[in-house]
Structure formats: structure tokens, C-alpha cells
Design a protein around this motif. Structure first.
Motif, short mmCIF file in Angstrom:
data_model
loop_
_atom_site.label_atom_id
_atom_site.label_comp_id
_atom_site.label_asym_id
_atom_site.label_seq_id
_atom_site.Cartn_x
_atom_site.Cartn_y
_atom_site.Cartn_z
N TRP A 1 -56.98 61.58 23.84
CA TRP A 1 -57.62 61.50 22.53
C TRP A 1 -57.29 62.70 21.64
O TRP A 1 -57.80 62.80 20.51
CB TRP A 1 -59.14 61.40 22.71
CG TRP A 1 -59.56 60.13 23.39
CD1 TRP A 1 -59.34 59.78 24.69
CD2 TRP A 1 -60.25 59.04 22.79
NE1 TRP A 1 -59.85 58.54 24.95
CE2 TRP A 1 -60.43 58.07 23.81
CE3 TRP A 1 -60.75 58.79 21.51
CZ2 TRP A 1 -61.08 56.85 23.57
CZ3 TRP A 1 -61.42 57.59 21.29
CH2 TRP A 1 -61.57 56.63 22.30
N GLU B 1 -61.42 57.22 11.55
CA GLU B 1 -60.43 56.58 10.67
C GLU B 1 -59.70 55.44 11.39
O GLU B 1 -59.52 54.35 10.83
CB GLU B 1 -59.43 57.63 10.20
CG GLU B 1 -58.37 57.13 9.26
CD GLU B 1 -57.39 58.23 8.88
OE1 GLU B 1 -56.19 57.95 8.80
OE2 GLU B 1 -57.85 59.37 8.66
N LYS B 2 -59.32 55.67 12.64
CA LYS B 2 -58.62 54.64 13.41
C LYS B 2 -59.52 53.42 13.64
O LYS B 2 -59.06 52.28 13.60
CB LYS B 2 -58.18 55.21 14.77
CG LYS B 2 -57.15 56.33 14.68
CD LYS B 2 -55.76 55.79 14.46
CE LYS B 2 -54.72 56.89 14.59
NZ LYS B 2 -53.36 56.37 14.32
N VAL C 1 -56.47 62.73 17.52
CA VAL C 1 -56.71 61.38 17.00
C VAL C 1 -57.88 61.43 16.02
O VAL C 1 -58.97 61.91 16.36
CB VAL C 1 -57.02 60.39 18.14
CG1 VAL C 1 -57.39 59.02 17.58
CG2 VAL C 1 -55.83 60.29 19.08
N THR D 1 -61.61 65.09 14.71
CA THR D 1 -60.82 65.04 15.94
C THR D 1 -61.48 65.91 17.01
O THR D 1 -62.34 66.75 16.70
CB THR D 1 -59.38 65.54 15.70
OG1 THR D 1 -59.43 66.91 15.27
CG2 THR D 1 -58.68 64.72 14.63
N LEU E 1 -59.80 52.10 21.76
CA LEU E 1 -60.30 51.67 20.46
C LEU E 1 -59.97 50.20 20.22
O LEU E 1 -60.77 49.47 19.61
CB LEU E 1 -59.73 52.55 19.35
CG LEU E 1 -60.23 54.00 19.33
CD1 LEU E 1 -59.51 54.80 18.25
CD2 LEU E 1 -61.74 54.07 19.11
N ASP E 2 -58.79 49.76 20.70
CA ASP E 2 -58.46 48.32 20.62
C ASP E 2 -59.49 47.50 21.40
O ASP E 2 -59.97 46.46 20.92
CB ASP E 2 -57.06 48.06 21.20
CG ASP E 2 -55.94 48.50 20.26
OD1 ASP E 2 -56.22 48.68 19.06
OD2 ASP E 2 -54.81 48.65 20.73
N ASP F 1 -55.83 54.88 21.64
CA ASP F 1 -55.42 53.64 20.99
C ASP F 1 -55.85 52.41 21.78
O ASP F 1 -56.39 51.46 21.23
CB ASP F 1 -53.90 53.62 20.78
CG ASP F 1 -53.46 54.50 19.61
OD1 ASP F 1 -54.34 54.85 18.80
OD2 ASP F 1 -52.27 54.85 19.54
N LEU G 1 -59.85 51.31 10.47
CA LEU G 1 -58.66 50.48 10.26
C LEU G 1 -58.70 49.22 11.12
O LEU G 1 -58.23 48.16 10.71
CB LEU G 1 -57.40 51.29 10.58
CG LEU G 1 -57.02 52.39 9.58
CD1 LEU G 1 -55.85 53.21 10.10
CD2 LEU G 1 -56.67 51.77 8.22
N ARG G 2 -59.27 49.33 12.32
CA ARG G 2 -59.32 48.18 13.23
C ARG G 2 -60.41 47.17 12.86
O ARG G 2 -60.28 46.00 13.15
CB ARG G 2 -59.55 48.67 14.67
CG ARG G 2 -58.31 49.27 15.31
CD ARG G 2 -58.68 50.02 16.60
NE ARG G 2 -57.50 50.36 17.39
CZ ARG G 2 -56.71 51.38 17.15
NH1 ARG G 2 -56.96 52.18 16.11
NH2 ARG G 2 -55.66 51.62 17.92
#
Length: 395
Positions: free
Chosen positions: A172, A179-180, A175, A162, A124-125, A121, A183-184
């Protein structure tokens, strides 16, 4: 006189289908001459020439003079103005983000170190923020980004997106990476194992170009192999082919991050080499320091790199006996050691082969420096763009 055969089907539809075939071939191969395009698509040289001229005029393709086999030719690539793509490589210790056009020209890029036990998380941010900064720095709009490819230094289950084996990158696990990221960023994203993508980059842009059967070794924090078989990257039934670093080479060796004992990565990966060389030292040596020391004649550093090269070479020889490649390409951070690594590796590799010396595959260093996985991620993003979105329509 014999009756003339009437054309079957709609000519406009046939021409559109031919344009689609040509664009798909250029996407797949990265760059081709018009003669090579004719061979790849099965279309006549005249048809290819006409369609390439049309697509160049409409801004879909770009042509430039080139030479192949001593003859003049027209090199065909996708045009720069089609849009931009993002490639991301996440390894156990580093992240590399690149923004490039459809001709693999990197516009801007950024590398950053990662903590040993980083989590998906937060990383990826960071990647999403870097992408936003890059877009702003080159003054383009977000909707000009055609897609994102992510190379991860772990086996990826193609069914779920994954990591296929828990513990390889602990933060990870489970996850849905693509897809994540979508979304970001709002951009279509695709994920693949970094060794497979390094092989894809070598096939299109590097030392595997023009070859049909190649093994690409990615030697960095981890060890992986991308396998090119009959001109295509071999991904396996679940997408996890090429886990070369997790072959057991010493049943009494150290425990690997995958949980097994004596994997090649645990014996000859960069972290393993540094752990050995730093044992008992007050100040830890970094990999760059190790290579510099070896190049200046430090015996312990030379032996550490050579021992790793021999272990990798023996394992690669077994892989070559199984796959019969025409070339082995060595990439990743460890390749920066050059002949300090490759010399002992070649010797061990050749000793392990079950074939005559004149049939030995050549072992070469990558042409792509350490960019292989991120360039492969860009190729994954290009491949995932819908060809129909690029084909000009006839009203």
C-alpha cells in the motif's frame, strides 16, 4: 417605555443556521437528548425542541423516547432514510466491509482474510465489488450511498492520504487510497488510521461515550492507540499520532515490520505471540485455538497471553503517565481473550503508574466487539457529508 430592540439579520437565515448547528451536533455525537443538544449548540431548549420537531417531520432527524439520569428524554439521531454509508477496515490480514444507515445500524457486512503481503489495487477492487454486491442485496441505488470511510491499520499522512511510513503495509506504499476508491465507486471516500477511527467509534457508540480523556488500544495483527483528549480524537500535526505499537520496549527484541527492533507489536502483537507458541510445533496454532486452549487450562497458552498482556500493560502505563486518561479501552481481536489478557495487563499497568491507586484509570474491554474500526470508518463517512446537503431549505 424603552424602545424594543429590533432583530438583527435575516430571521430565515438565522433559523437555517440553527438547523445546521443541530444537524452538525447530531452528526458529531451520534445521538443526543434534546437537553444535551441545547448544551452542545448553545441554543435554548425551546429553540432546539421546535427545530427538532421540524426536522423530524421533514425526515432529517429521528426521535425516540429515552431515559437519562432516571428522567424521561427524547433521543435524537439522524433519520434512516437520509441514505447509506460504507465503512471499510483493512488490516494486515483481514478486510471488513459494512453498509449502514446514518444511525450506525449495519444493514449488511462481509469479512474476508487477506494474504500476508496483499496489494492495494487488488484489495480495493475486491472492496468495490463487495460494495456493489451489498447495494444489490439490499435493493438500493448507488446514488443513495452518501460516502465511504476507510480505516487502515497503518499511520496515514493527512496531507497526502497515503501511508506515512513505508514498510508498514508494503503493498500500500505511496497509494492515494481514498482517491483510488472514489475512482472505483464514484462515491466520496475518506481514509484514516484504524486506531483513530476505533477511538472515534468508542467515543460515539462505545465505552468512551461521555468521557473526555480516553486511550483506546487496538490489539490485533498490529497494535495501535487512539487517543481522545478533551472529547476529541487526537490526530497530531501530520495525522500520525497513536503509533503505540511501534514504541521500542526491548532494544534486543525481534525486528518489527516497521524496520525497528523490539517494538511492542513485535513483542506482544498476535503474530508475535503465535510465532512464539508455534516455534518447534509441527502444526501451527491459530489465535482462536490459542484462546480456547488457554480457557481450558493449557499452561503454555495462558503464559503466552499473560506475557503479552504484561508487556502491553507496562507500555500503556507509560502512555497513561504522559496523557492522564480517565479510562483505557481495550479492543481488537486480542480483546477476545478477555481476562486472560486484561488481568495481567491491569496489574502491569497499575504498577507502571505514577499515581495513587484510587486515581488509577479503569481498564475495560470494548463494547463494540471487533467492529470498532469499521464503525469508526462509518463515522468518518458521516462526518464528511456536507451538512448543507441535509438541511431543508425554505423556499
Amino acid at each position: 417605555m424603552p424602545e424594543r430592540r429590533r432583530p438583527t439579520g435575516n430571521q430565515a437565515s438565522l433559523r437555517e443556521a440553527n438547523r445546521t448547528r443541530i444537524i452538525a451536533a447530531v452528526k458529531h455525537h451520534g445521538a443526543l437528548t434534546q437537553v444535551e443538544l441545547a448544551g452542545a449548540t448553545g441554543l435554548s431548549p425551546a429553540t432546539v425542541s421546535n427545530i427538532v420537531k421540524e426536522l423530524s417531520t421533514s425526515g432529517i432527524l429521528h426521535t425516540a423516547p429515552s431515559t437519562r439520569s432516571g428522567r424521561r428524554a427524547q433521543r435524537v439521531t439522524l433519520a434512516h432514510q437520509l441514505g447509506l454509508l460504507v465503512g471499510i477496515h483493512v488490516s494486515t490480514r483481514h478486510m471488513h466491509v459494512a453498509l449502514a444507515d446514518t444511525r450506525y445500524t449495519v444493514v449488511t457486512e462481509h469479512r474476508m482474510p487477506l494474504a500476508r503481503d496483499h496489494r492495494a489495487d487488488s484489495e480495493l477492487d475486491k472492496a468495490a465489488l463487495m460494495i456493489s454486491d451489498m447495494i444489490e442485496s439490499v435493493e438500493v441505488e448507488r446514488d443513495e450511498i452518501l460516502g465511504i470511510g476507510i480505516a487502515v491499520s497503518a499511520p496515514i499522512d493527512r496531507r497526502t492520504g497515503t501511508i506515512a511510513r513505508h514498510g508498514i503495509m508494503r503493498g500500500w506504499d505511496s497509494v492515494a487510497i481514498a482517491e483510488k476508491m472514489t475512482l472505483r465507486t464514484g462515491c466520496p471516500t475518506h481514509v484514516e488510521n484504524s486506531s483513530n477511527l476505533a477511538a472515534l467509534a468508542e467515543l460515539r457508540l462505545g465505552a468512551a461515550r461521555g468521557k473526555s480523556d480516553v486511550v483506546v488500544l487496538e490489539l490485533s495483527d498490529g497494535i495501535g492507540a487512539g487517543i481522545i483528549a478533551d472529547g476529541r480524537v487526537l490526530r497530531g500535526h501530520h495525522g500520525t499520532a497513536g503509533e503505540f505499537g511501534h514504541m521500542v520496549v526491548d532494544s534486543r527484541g525481534p525486528i518489527c515490520r516497521c524496520g525497528n527492533r523490539g517494538c511492542l507489536e513485535a513483542v506482544a502483537g498476535i503474530d508475535a505471540v503465535l510465532d512464539d507458541i508455534n516455534e518447534g510445533r509441527k502444526r501451527s496454532v491459530k489465535f482462536t485455538d490459542l484462546v480456547v486452549a488457554a480457557m481450558t487450562g493449557d499452561g503454555a497458552s495462558i503464559r503466552a497471553i499473560a506475557d503479552a498482556g504484561r508487556s502491553i500493560g507496562r507500555a500503556a502505563g507509560g502512555l497513561a503517565n504522559l496523557l492522564d486518561p480517565e479510562r483505557v479501552v481495550v479492543g481488537g481481536e486480542f480483546a477476545r481473550a478477555g481476562e486472560l489478557l486484561l488481568g495481567p495487563m491491569r496489574h502491569a499497568f497499575e504498577s507502571a503508574l505514577l499515581r495513587d491507586v484510587d486515581e488509577t484509570p479503569d481498564v475495560v474491554q470494548t463494547h463494540l466487539d471487533q467492529r470498532g474500526p469499521v464503525l469508526g470508518a462509518l463515522a468518518l463517512a458521516i462526518d464528511s457529508v456536507n451538512v448543507q446537503d441535509l438541511v431543508p431549505r425554505n423556499d
